[in-house]
Design an enzyme around this catalytic site. Structure first.
Site, PDB file in Angstrom:
ATOM      1  N   THR A 168       0.682  -1.063   0.001  1.00  0.00           N
ATOM      2  CA  THR A 168       0.133  -0.026  -0.072  1.00  0.00           C
ATOM      3  C   THR A 168       1.003   1.199   0.067  1.00  0.00           C
ATOM      4  N   GLY A 200       2.444  -2.861   8.480  1.00  0.00           N
ATOM      5  CA  GLY A 200       3.008  -3.424   9.534  1.00  0.00           C
ATOM      6  C   GLY A 200       4.395  -3.762   9.971  1.00  0.00           C
ATOM      7  N   GLU A 225      -6.120  -6.062   4.260  1.00  0.00           N
ATOM      8  CA  GLU A 225      -6.403  -7.152   3.480  1.00  0.00           C
ATOM      9  C   GLU A 225      -7.477  -6.965   2.372  1.00  0.00           C
TER      10      GLU A 225
HETATM   11  C1  LIG Z   1      -6.536  -9.209  19.186  1.00  0.00           C
HETATM   12  C2  LIG Z   1      -6.047  -9.550  17.880  1.00  0.00           C
HETATM   13  C3  LIG Z   1      -5.073  -8.917  17.256  1.00  0.00           C
HETATM   14  C4  LIG Z   1      -4.827  -8.955  15.977  1.00  0.00           C
HETATM   15  C5  LIG Z   1      -5.432  -9.342  14.764  1.00  0.00           C
HETATM   16  C6  LIG Z   1      -5.633 -10.678  14.861  1.00  0.00           C
HETATM   17  C7  LIG Z   1      -5.549 -11.361  13.804  1.00  0.00           C
HETATM   18  C8  LIG Z   1      -5.177 -11.081  12.507  1.00  0.00           C
HETATM   19  C9  LIG Z   1      -5.236 -12.347  11.661  1.00  0.00           C
HETATM   20  C10 LIG Z   1      -4.503 -12.332  10.518  1.00  0.00           C
HETATM   21  C11 LIG Z   1      -3.861 -11.051  10.058  1.00  0.00           C
HETATM   22  C12 LIG Z   1      -2.622 -11.379   9.596  1.00  0.00           C
HETATM   23  C13 LIG Z   1      -1.747 -10.668   9.460  1.00  0.00           C
HETATM   24  C14 LIG Z   1      -1.889  -9.083   9.721  1.00  0.00           C
HETATM   25  C15 LIG Z   1      -2.845  -8.394   9.834  1.00  0.00           C
HETATM   26  C16 LIG Z   1      -3.018  -7.447   8.854  1.00  0.00           C
HETATM   27  C17 LIG Z   1      -2.267  -7.077   7.684  1.00  0.00           C
HETATM   28  C18 LIG Z   1      -2.695  -6.360   6.685  1.00  0.00           C
HETATM   29  C19 LIG Z   1      -1.921  -6.463   5.471  1.00  0.00           C
HETATM   30  C20 LIG Z   1      -2.440  -5.470   4.189  1.00  0.00           C
HETATM   31  O1  LIG Z   1      -3.411  -4.960   4.385  1.00  0.00           O
HETATM   32  S1  LIG Z   1      -1.628  -5.951   2.822  1.00  0.00           S
HETATM   33  C21 LIG Z   1      -2.345  -4.968   1.656  1.00  0.00           C
HETATM   34  C22 LIG Z   1      -3.774  -5.777   1.236  1.00  0.00           C
HETATM   35  N1  LIG Z   1      -4.239  -4.953   0.163  1.00  0.00           N
HETATM   36  C23 LIG Z   1      -5.114  -5.169  -0.602  1.00  0.00           C
HETATM   37  O2  LIG Z   1      -5.894  -6.163  -0.217  1.00  0.00           O
HETATM   38  C24 LIG Z   1      -5.646  -4.436  -1.896  1.00  0.00           C
HETATM   39  C25 LIG Z   1      -6.961  -4.753  -2.148  1.00  0.00           C
HETATM   40  N2  LIG Z   1      -7.011  -4.780  -3.817  1.00  0.00           N
HETATM   41  C26 LIG Z   1      -6.696  -5.802  -4.437  1.00  0.00           C
HETATM   42  O3  LIG Z   1      -6.663  -6.969  -3.964  1.00  0.00           O
HETATM   43  C27 LIG Z   1      -6.801  -5.957  -5.976  1.00  0.00           C
HETATM   44  O4  LIG Z   1      -6.119  -5.062  -6.611  1.00  0.00           O
HETATM   45  C28 LIG Z   1      -8.215  -6.079  -6.396  1.00  0.00           C
HETATM   46  C29 LIG Z   1      -8.865  -7.499  -6.033  1.00  0.00           C
HETATM   47  C30 LIG Z   1      -9.241  -4.778  -6.072  1.00  0.00           C
HETATM   48  C31 LIG Z   1      -8.336  -6.215  -8.160  1.00  0.00           C
HETATM   49  O5  LIG Z   1      -8.228  -4.892  -8.643  1.00  0.00           O
HETATM   50  P1  LIG Z   1      -8.569  -4.965 -10.215  1.00  0.00           P
HETATM   51  O6  LIG Z   1      -9.765  -5.520 -10.952  1.00  0.00           O
HETATM   52  O7  LIG Z   1      -7.881  -3.859 -10.971  1.00  0.00           O
HETATM   53  O8  LIG Z   1      -7.785  -6.134 -10.598  1.00  0.00           O
HETATM   54  P2  LIG Z   1      -6.345  -6.629 -11.440  1.00  0.00           P
HETATM   55  O9  LIG Z   1      -6.426  -6.024 -12.704  1.00  0.00           O
HETATM   56  O10 LIG Z   1      -5.255  -6.372 -10.474  1.00  0.00           O
HETATM   57  O11 LIG Z   1      -6.708  -8.154 -11.694  1.00  0.00           O
HETATM   58  C32 LIG Z   1      -8.104  -8.500 -12.251  1.00  0.00           C
HETATM   59  C33 LIG Z   1      -8.182  -9.971 -12.223  1.00  0.00           C
HETATM   60  O12 LIG Z   1      -7.443 -10.674 -11.207  1.00  0.00           O
HETATM   61  C34 LIG Z   1      -8.324 -11.464 -10.364  1.00  0.00           C
HETATM   62  N3  LIG Z   1      -7.896 -11.327  -8.957  1.00  0.00           N
HETATM   63  C35 LIG Z   1      -7.667 -10.061  -8.350  1.00  0.00           C
HETATM   64  N4  LIG Z   1      -7.211 -10.573  -7.276  1.00  0.00           N
HETATM   65  C36 LIG Z   1      -6.844 -11.698  -7.125  1.00  0.00           C
HETATM   66  C37 LIG Z   1      -6.408 -12.478  -6.359  1.00  0.00           C
HETATM   67  N5  LIG Z   1      -6.094 -12.056  -4.941  1.00  0.00           N
HETATM   68  N6  LIG Z   1      -6.420 -13.901  -6.451  1.00  0.00           N
HETATM   69  C38 LIG Z   1      -6.737 -14.441  -7.669  1.00  0.00           C
HETATM   70  N7  LIG Z   1      -7.130 -13.485  -8.823  1.00  0.00           N
HETATM   71  C39 LIG Z   1      -7.391 -12.232  -8.329  1.00  0.00           C
HETATM   72  C40 LIG Z   1      -9.500 -10.595 -10.455  1.00  0.00           C
HETATM   73  O13 LIG Z   1     -10.809 -11.515 -10.340  1.00  0.00           O
HETATM   74  C41 LIG Z   1      -9.654 -10.302 -12.145  1.00  0.00           C
HETATM   75  O14 LIG Z   1      -9.773 -11.604 -12.790  1.00  0.00           O
HETATM   76  P3  LIG Z   1     -10.805 -11.825 -14.100  1.00  0.00           P
HETATM   77  O15 LIG Z   1     -10.941 -12.927 -14.310  1.00  0.00           O
HETATM   78  O16 LIG Z   1      -9.914 -10.976 -15.041  1.00  0.00           O
HETATM   79  O17 LIG Z   1     -11.908 -11.061 -13.897  1.00  0.00           O
HETATM   80  C1  LIG Z   2      -4.377  -1.587  10.361  1.00  0.00           C
HETATM   81  C2  LIG Z   2      -3.845  -1.782   8.895  1.00  0.00           C
HETATM   82  C3  LIG Z   2      -2.951  -2.579   8.895  1.00  0.00           C
HETATM   83  C4  LIG Z   2      -2.340  -2.498   7.307  1.00  0.00           C
HETATM   84  N1  LIG Z   2      -1.318  -3.213   7.092  1.00  0.00           N
HETATM   85  C5  LIG Z   2      -0.819  -3.201   5.794  1.00  0.00           C
HETATM   86  C6  LIG Z   2       0.415  -3.825   5.557  1.00  0.00           C
HETATM   87  O1  LIG Z   2       0.982  -4.664   6.465  1.00  0.00           O
HETATM   88  N2  LIG Z   2       0.847  -3.797   4.323  1.00  0.00           N
HETATM   89  C7  LIG Z   2       0.062  -2.970   3.390  1.00  0.00           C
HETATM   90  O2  LIG Z   2       0.542  -2.950   2.047  1.00  0.00           O
HETATM   91  N3  LIG Z   2      -0.921  -2.397   3.631  1.00  0.00           N
HETATM   92  C8  LIG Z   2      -1.321  -2.498   4.734  1.00  0.00           C
HETATM   93  N4  LIG Z   2      -2.653  -1.991   4.903  1.00  0.00           N
HETATM   94  C9  LIG Z   2      -3.303  -1.013   4.058  1.00  0.00           C
HETATM   95  C10 LIG Z   2      -4.540  -1.547   3.661  1.00  0.00           C
HETATM   96  O3  LIG Z   2      -4.145  -2.912   3.014  1.00  0.00           O
HETATM   97  C11 LIG Z   2      -5.557  -0.548   2.809  1.00  0.00           C
HETATM   98  O4  LIG Z   2      -5.797   0.453   3.682  1.00  0.00           O
HETATM   99  C12 LIG Z   2      -6.559  -1.438   2.228  1.00  0.00           C
HETATM  100  O5  LIG Z   2      -6.393  -2.335   1.161  1.00  0.00           O
HETATM  101  C13 LIG Z   2      -7.834  -0.342   1.713  1.00  0.00           C
HETATM  102  O6  LIG Z   2      -7.097   0.493   0.870  1.00  0.00           O
HETATM  103  P1  LIG Z   2      -7.312   2.113   0.792  1.00  0.00           P
HETATM  104  O7  LIG Z   2      -6.629   2.596   2.482  1.00  0.00           O
HETATM  105  O8  LIG Z   2      -6.526   2.555  -0.364  1.00  0.00           O
HETATM  106  O9  LIG Z   2      -8.527   2.579   0.882  1.00  0.00           O
HETATM  107  P2  LIG Z   2      -9.692   2.965  -0.588  1.00  0.00           P
HETATM  108  O10 LIG Z   2      -9.588   2.210  -1.474  1.00  0.00           O
HETATM  109  O11 LIG Z   2      -8.986   4.438  -0.572  1.00  0.00           O
HETATM  110  O12 LIG Z   2     -10.876   3.235   0.248  1.00  0.00           O
HETATM  111  C14 LIG Z   2     -11.614   4.417   0.664  1.00  0.00           C
HETATM  112  C15 LIG Z   2     -13.063   4.398   0.117  1.00  0.00           C
HETATM  113  O13 LIG Z   2     -13.315   3.963  -1.081  1.00  0.00           O
HETATM  114  C16 LIG Z   2     -14.108   3.000  -1.518  1.00  0.00           C
HETATM  115  N5  LIG Z   2     -13.523   2.405  -2.880  1.00  0.00           N
HETATM  116  C17 LIG Z   2     -12.457   2.251  -3.118  1.00  0.00           C
HETATM  117  N6  LIG Z   2     -12.210   1.638  -4.465  1.00  0.00           N
HETATM  118  C18 LIG Z   2     -13.658   1.660  -4.730  1.00  0.00           C
HETATM  119  C19 LIG Z   2     -14.116   0.925  -5.879  1.00  0.00           C
HETATM  120  N7  LIG Z   2     -13.629   0.520  -7.015  1.00  0.00           N
HETATM  121  N8  LIG Z   2     -15.515   0.922  -5.827  1.00  0.00           N
HETATM  122  C20 LIG Z   2     -16.347   1.213  -4.928  1.00  0.00           C
HETATM  123  N9  LIG Z   2     -15.772   1.959  -3.807  1.00  0.00           N
HETATM  124  C21 LIG Z   2     -14.334   2.004  -3.626  1.00  0.00           C
HETATM  125  C22 LIG Z   2     -13.884   2.083  -0.380  1.00  0.00           C
HETATM  126  O14 LIG Z   2     -15.160   1.130  -0.144  1.00  0.00           O
HETATM  127  C23 LIG Z   2     -13.686   2.941   0.977  1.00  0.00           C
HETATM  128  O15 LIG Z   2     -15.062   3.190   1.326  1.00  0.00           O
HETATM  129  C24 LIG Z   2      -3.121  -1.711   6.438  1.00  0.00           C
HETATM  130  C25 LIG Z   2      -4.260  -0.944   6.782  1.00  0.00           C
HETATM  131  C26 LIG Z   2      -4.592  -0.996   8.204  1.00  0.00           C
HETATM  132  C27 LIG Z   2      -5.648  -0.089   8.307  1.00  0.00           C
END
Ligand SMILES: CC/C=C\C/C=C\C/C=C\C/C=C\C/C=C\CCCC(=O)SCCNC(=O)CCNC(=O)[C@H](O)C(C)(C)COP(=O)(O)OP(=O)(O)OC[C@H]1O[C@@H](n2cnc3c(N)ncnc32)[C@H](O)[C@@H]1OP(=O)(O)O
Ligand SMILES: Cc1cc2nc3c(=O)[nH]c(=O)nc-3n(C[C@H](O)[C@H](O)[C@H](O)COP(=O)(O)OP(=O)(O)OC[C@H]3O[C@@H](n4cnc5c(N)ncnc54)[C@H](O)[C@@H]3O)c2cc1C
Length: 609
Positions: free
Chosen positions: A83, A122, A369
């Site tokens: 991110t 993180g 996630e």
């Molecule tokens: C007390 C307790 C204390 C603590 C907590 C306890 C427990 C926690 C437990 C567990 C947690 C563990 C770890 C720590 C916690 C947090 C860590 C957080 C880490 C993060 O947040 S990392 C960053 C995460 N970011 C995201 O998730 C971003 C979201 N966006 C996306 O995933 C993608 O970009 C998308 C899905 C929105 C796709 O966007 P797009 O349409 O533009 O796609 P693309 O062109 O990229 O792809 C199109 C094509 O691909 C398919 N697709 C997309 N994603 C996937 C995938 N993951 N796998 C397979 N296929 C995928 C999609 O469907 C399209 O397919 P098509 O056939 O072409 O239609």
């Molecule tokens: C506690 C915490 C830990 C994290 N840890 C990590 C980490 O370890 N590594 C890492 O890489 N990232 C991490 N992240 C980032 C996290 O994965 C992103 O914040 C998350 O994927 C959401 O993306 P954003 O912040 O860009 O939200 P945005 O996409 O900016 O969302 C803002 C609003 O826009 C809306 N929106 C966005 N796109 C669309 C769409 N296409 N259609 C309709 N509505 C839409 C959403 O629903 C939301 O209401 C962490 C975040 C948090 C809060």
């Protein structure tokens, strides 16, 4: 604790946990359990759940041989830096660049704008020595999209950032303690060079000459680490929901209000149908999420094995299921924890109820996630694709197999005649299938009215999310039913689980009645029968409610809640907690002489008292 103290104390705990894992030694499952009981977000989560899996999933054999032994012994500490300040959901929109320089055989990592700073990862801010960085790969002036790279961030001798790297913590987050034990960080690169072999090259390669060689496997495998974490988040939702429900259920049995007759004791609040109607569906959800979490773990293991054998057929379904269930269960759990706080009345608002901290630490699960709405839209895309292929000869499989019976499900009328019919698994399932299919087909029909599909999709986003949620709820209900059909030891236990399964399903019907009625999946009479059955189920669950939460086997220490104490000794302990507050260290508070006394004295003088 101050932020600094909290952070340092979490470092202490994490390192102690790691020591125990090695000394005892603990198996992988036991180590996860230990982390769970450590009960605070910390750098170990990202190292083990994201950094190591990213290398395993996207690294070549040589890369795995080089980096995994170091990571496995924690000689390097890693995080997952995807991110950016300007882009989180839109992974393809990331701005950080990794430009190949054929002269030096290196990639030059650069953050061209402020919005391209990594922001949120993180463990990045203060702890990690290394990271898997996602950046746009550029060779010979051509942009090949986002790829992963292993990057050393800090000097291994004194932990200072390497030249060309600016790094720090992003600041205080929601809540007092909660996620503030974690150093979510920012990171900027100023033309920082890494050797070519630090691009994760299992999925695509850059040769010594700078030629980009895409692989023949789907590029979505780059997102594999997210799929794996989303799957674990579903089981974690059950743990968090169970925790809140345990507190609220035990306290609801202790708390009494109204109903006293002739000076007798008042009614336990758990006996009020309103309390049951809010609490028991959450209890049922805790069990439901556990079972769907077990199933999802199986699905994930299955898809992983298939991918290893180059079978990519079930990847879209695995992505849709992990994304949709992560979204649905974390939203329900966040709402559920807040509902449990309210179920405990005023005392739920006290820190010592354990609920405010649980809410604050849990609620970001709706965002990390993958934002929950963005993830449901992925499910919706998958559903629209499946609906568009109906009749093409390709039978839908797995969780969409029900769509193969579209002809029947679009026409059928529910045969529920009496309240007890709602305890028939086939009838319940068909109701959920009809509603999910009809909502998906209705979206598909509306989409087809647009000339431009993408424009139609954006116009219908809200409906699409609802259709996706209906599909996910069907999965949870169906996996609960499958669990009941399987081996459950003990008839009594099975009966209790049956009650919870139907409470889960019927409460969803009640909550989403608009969907069920507007799709003609049931009639309003059948809806009333469902409500009638629900009330009867509440009555059956009531005597066992406390046992059903005791079964989660949470210790008082883990619950950290005066209201949820196993012995129910709530009131004396609330006093004990109150007396521990620093404000009660002195009878007259600090500030009395400065503010209160002059104020009172002034009034006394003017009133001539
Ligand atoms: C007390 C307790 C204390 C603590 C907590 C306890 C427990 C926690 C437990 C567990 C947690 C563990 C770890 C720590 C916690 C947090 C860590 C957080 C880490 C993060 O947040 S990392 C960053 C995460 N970011 C995201 O998730 C971003 C979201 N966006 C996306 O995933 C993608 O970009 C998308 C899905 C929105 C796709 O966007 P797009 O349409 O533009 O796609 P693309 O062109 O990229 O792809 C199109 C094509 O691909 C398919 N697709 C997309 N994603 C996937 C995938 N993951 N796998 C397979 N296929 C995928 C999609 O469907 C399209 O397919 P098509 O056939 O072409 O239609
Ligand atoms: C506690 C915490 C830990 C994290 N840890 C990590 C980490 O370890 N590594 C890492 O890489 N990232 C991490 N992240 C980032 C996290 O994965 C992103 O914040 C998350 O994927 C959401 O993306 P954003 O912040 O860009 O939200 P945005 O996409 O900016 O969302 C803002 C609003 O826009 C809306 N929106 C966005 N796109 C669309 C769409 N296409 N259609 C309709 N509505 C839409 C959403 O629903 C939301 O209401 C962490 C975040 C948090 C809060």
């Amino acid at each position: 604790m101050t932020r600094k103290e909290l952070f340092k104390n979490t470092l202490r705990k994490s390192v102690h946990a790691w020591k125990l894992i090695n000394e005892l030694p603990l198996s992988d499952d036991e180590s996860l359990m230990l982390r769970h009981f450590m009960d605070q977000p910390g750098f170990l989560d990202l190292h083990w759940r994201m950094f190591v899996p990213a290398i395993k999933g996207q690294g070549t054999e040589e890369q795995k041989q080089k980096w995994l032994p170091l990571a496995n012994k924690m000689q390097i500490i890693g995080c997952y830096a995807q991110t950016e300040l300007g882009h989180g959901s839109n992974v393809q929109g990331l701005e950080t660049t990794a430009t190949f320089d054929p002269q030096t055989d290196q990639f030059i990592l650069h953050s061209p704008t402020q919005t391209s700073s990594k922001w949120w990862p993180g463990g990045l801010g203060k702890v990690s020595t290394h990271a898997v960085i996602y950046a746009r790969l550029i060779t010979d002036g051509k942009d090949h999209g986002v790829h992963g790279f292993i990057v050393q961030l800090r000097n291994m001798d004194d932990h200072s950032p390497l030249p060309g790297i600016t790094i720090g913590d992003i600041g205080v987050k929601f809540g007092n303690g909660a996620y503030n034990s974690m150093d979510n960080g920012f990171l900027m690169f100023d033309k920082f060079c890494i050797p070519r072999d630090q691009m994760l090259m299992r999925l695509s390669k850059v040769t010594r000459e700078g030629k980009y060689v895409p692989s023949d496997v789907p590029r979505q495998l780059m997102y594999g680490t997210m799929v794996s974490v989303r799957q674990t988040i579903v089981s974690n939702a059950s743990i968090a929901m169970a925790r809140a429900v345990c507190i609220a259920t035990r306290y609801s049995a202790v708390r009494r209000q109204f109903g006293s007759q002739n000076g007798g004791i008042e009614t336990q609040v758990i006996d009020y149908k309103t309390q049951q109607n809010r609490l028991f569906p959450l209890l049922a959800s805790a069990y439901a999420f556990r079972f769907v979490g077990e199933w999802l773990k199986w699905l994930y293991t299955d898809v992983t094995q298939r991918l290893e054998a180059s079978d990519f057929a079930t990847l879209p379904e695995a992505h849709a299921c992990t994304a949709g269930l992560k979204s649905m269960t974390t939203s329900a759990t966040s709402d559920g924890i807040e509902e449990c706080r309210k179920l405990c009345g005023g005392h739920g608002y006290l820190w010592c109820s354990g609920l405010p901290e649980l809410f604050a630490v849990y609620v970001p699960a709706c965002t990390y996630e993958g934002d929950n709405v963005v993830l449901q839209l992925q499910v919706a895309r998958f559903l629209m694709k499946t609906v568009s292929q109906l009749g093409s000869g390709k039978a839908p499989a797995g969780t969409t197999a029900y769509m193969g019976r579209a002809k029947h499900l679009l026409q059928c009328r529910s045969s529920i005649r009496k309240a007890e019919d709602w305890l028939n698994p086939a009838m319940v399932l068909e109701t959920f299938e009809a509603r999910a299919l009809r909502m998906a087909v209705s979206c598909a029909n509306n989409l087809s009215k647009f000339e431009n599909q993408e424009q139609g999709f954006s116009e219908l986003l809200a409906d699409l999310v609802e259709a996706a949620i209906a599909h996910c709820q069907l999965i949870v209900v169906s996996k609960f039913i499958v669990k009941l059909e399987g081996e459950i030891k003990g008839k009594g236990v099975k009966n209790q689980l049956k009650n919870l399964c139907y409470i889960y399903a019927l409460h969803l019907i009640h909550k989403h009645l608009g969907d069920f009625l507007s799709t003609n999946s049931i009639t309003s009479e059948q809806a009333s029968l469902a409500n009638h059955q629900l009330r009867s189920l509440y009555t059956q669950v009531r005597p066992n409610a406390v046992a059903l939460v005791d079964a989660f086997d949470y210790t008082d220490h883990y619950l950290g809640s005066v209201l949820g104490r196993y012995d129910g000794n709530v009131y004396p302990k609330l006093f004990e907690e109150a007396l521990k507050d620093p404000l009660n260290d002195t009878v007259v508070p600090d500030g009395y002489h400065e503010y209160i006394r002059p104020l009172i004295k002034q009034h006394l003088r003017s009133a001539r008292l």
